[in-house]
Design an enzyme around this catalytic site. Structure first.
Site, PDB file in Angstrom:
ATOM      1  N   ARG A 185     -12.192 -83.716 -19.215  1.00 20.68           N
ATOM      2  CA  ARG A 185     -11.946 -84.959 -18.212  1.00 20.68           C
ATOM      3  C   ARG A 185     -13.365 -85.220 -17.424  1.00 20.68           C
ATOM      4  NH1 ARG A 185      -7.477 -88.176 -17.810  1.00 20.68           N
ATOM      5  NH2 ARG A 185      -7.915 -88.432 -15.402  1.00 20.68           N
ATOM      6  N   TYR A 201       2.488 -92.928 -23.107  1.00 20.35           N
ATOM      7  CA  TYR A 201       2.197 -93.642 -21.938  1.00 20.35           C
ATOM      8  C   TYR A 201       3.282 -93.884 -20.857  1.00 20.35           C
ATOM      9  CZ  TYR A 201      -3.201 -93.998 -22.968  1.00 20.35           C
ATOM     10  OH  TYR A 201      -4.277 -93.951 -23.122  1.00 20.35           O
ATOM     11  N   LYS A 205     -10.034 -93.923 -28.590  1.00 22.24           N
ATOM     12  CA  LYS A 205      -9.107 -95.121 -28.975  1.00 22.24           C
ATOM     13  C   LYS A 205      -9.720 -96.311 -29.814  1.00 22.24           C
ATOM     14  CE  LYS A 205      -7.548 -94.416 -23.984  1.00 22.24           C
ATOM     15  NZ  LYS A 205      -7.654 -95.043 -22.667  1.00 22.24           N
ATOM     16  N   ARG A 257     -17.500 -92.476 -20.759  1.00 20.23           N
ATOM     17  CA  ARG A 257     -17.117 -93.727 -20.229  1.00 20.23           C
ATOM     18  C   ARG A 257     -18.382 -94.767 -19.608  1.00 20.23           C
ATOM     19  NH1 ARG A 257     -11.164 -91.966 -18.304  1.00 20.23           N
ATOM     20  NH2 ARG A 257      -9.918 -92.468 -20.214  1.00 20.23           N
ATOM     21  N   HIS A 306      -9.227 -91.105 -24.631  1.00 18.46           N
ATOM     22  CA  HIS A 306      -8.232 -90.363 -23.548  1.00 18.46           C
ATOM     23  C   HIS A 306      -8.290 -88.951 -23.642  1.00 18.46           C
ATOM     24  CE1 HIS A 306      -4.410 -89.363 -22.320  1.00 18.46           C
ATOM     25  NE2 HIS A 306      -4.195 -88.434 -22.976  1.00 18.46           N
ATOM     26  N   PHE A 333      -0.565-102.870 -16.064  1.00 23.82           N
ATOM     27  CA  PHE A 333      -1.337-102.479 -17.080  1.00 23.82           C
ATOM     28  C   PHE A 333      -0.623-101.963 -18.228  1.00 23.82           C
ATOM     29  CE2 PHE A 333      -2.160 -98.835 -14.436  1.00 23.82           C
ATOM     30  CZ  PHE A 333      -2.050 -97.719 -15.288  1.00 23.82           C
ATOM     31  N   GLU A 340       1.315 -83.331 -24.579  1.00 23.16           N
ATOM     32  CA  GLU A 340       0.425 -84.385 -25.476  1.00 23.16           C
ATOM     33  C   GLU A 340       0.238 -83.772 -26.886  1.00 23.16           C
ATOM     34  OE1 GLU A 340      -1.080 -87.321 -21.814  1.00 23.16           O
ATOM     35  OE2 GLU A 340      -2.643 -86.070 -23.168  1.00 23.16           O
ATOM     36  N   ASN A 349     -11.810 -98.313 -22.379  1.00 18.03           N
ATOM     37  CA  ASN A 349     -12.286 -97.069 -22.017  1.00 18.03           C
ATOM     38  C   ASN A 349     -12.749 -96.027 -22.896  1.00 18.03           C
ATOM     39  OD1 ASN A 349      -9.887 -96.371 -21.699  1.00 18.03           O
ATOM     40  ND2 ASN A 349      -9.988 -95.938 -19.690  1.00 18.03           N
ATOM     41  N   THR A 404     -11.642 -93.092 -14.992  1.00 19.35           N
ATOM     42  CA  THR A 404     -10.960 -94.044 -15.668  1.00 19.35           C
ATOM     43  C   THR A 404     -11.669 -95.407 -16.058  1.00 19.35           C
ATOM     44  OG1 THR A 404      -8.919 -92.911 -14.920  1.00 19.35           O
ATOM     45  CG2 THR A 404      -8.589 -95.250 -16.000  1.00 19.35           C
TER      46      THR A 404
END
Ligand code: IDP
Ligand code: MG
Length: 150
Positions: A85, A49, A9, A102, A115, A57, A126, A112, A91
């Site tokens: 993941r 998203y 990100k 993270r 993704h 958020f 995606e 964070n 998250t």
């Protein structure tokens, strides 16, 4: 073959963490089959998203992900959605386990760093949202026999 979309990100790029974050995934043995930089526009951000539309958020999230360049990656292999993941962590970086990306690089949920797709079907959607089929490379790695028992 299972595929997952990873996005470093804008905070990861701005903080000079592209290398360290890619390394976390690469050193585990995960196979990167596509990698590029782009600046995600607002419309694409909203689409990516969409599942969070209406949540408190959502608007800040759209602004965050479209606030600067990102690095996009596709990782391919059996079970990669779950494995990535795991490596990414929870998250909220404040709650993510040490040793996860993270947990080791972040402090707050709204920044964070990374993704990763949350299920194989999501991964498929995606990847298709950000990559053309001909951007996904098919190749063998000579060291796979040292990563996977064959
Ligand atoms: P994930 O990225 O771990 O899959 P999601 O629940 O899908 O988490 O949320 C998507 C993204 O939205 C998160 O990565 C984070 O950037 C942001 N986000 C989620 N929950 C919150 C929140 O409560 N406050 C601020 N941002 C949030
Ligand atoms: Mg998610």
């Amino acid at each position: 073959m299972e595929r997952t979309l990873v996005i470093i990100k804008p905070d990861g790029v701005q903080r000079g963490l592209i290398g360290p974050l890619v390394t976390r995934l690469e050193r585990r043995g995960l196979r990167i089959v596509a990698l590029k930089m782009m600046h995600i526009g607002e419309a694409l951000a909203r689409q990516h998203y969409a599942v969070h539309e209406g949540k408190p958020f959502y608007e800040p999230l759209v602004e965050y992900i479209s606030s600067g360049p990102v690095v996009l990656m596709v990782i391919e292999g059996d079970g990669v959605v779950h494995m990535v993941r795991q490596t990414v962590g929870a998250t909220d970086p404040a709650k993510a386990a040490p040793g996860t990306i993270r947990g080791d690089f972040g402090l707050s949920i709204g920044r964070n760093l990374i993704h990763a797709s949350d299920a194989p079907e999501t991964g498929k959607q995606e990847v298709a949202l950000f990559f053309e089929d001909d951007e996904l490379l098919s190749y063998q790695r000579d060291n796979d026999r040292w990563i996977f028992e064959q």
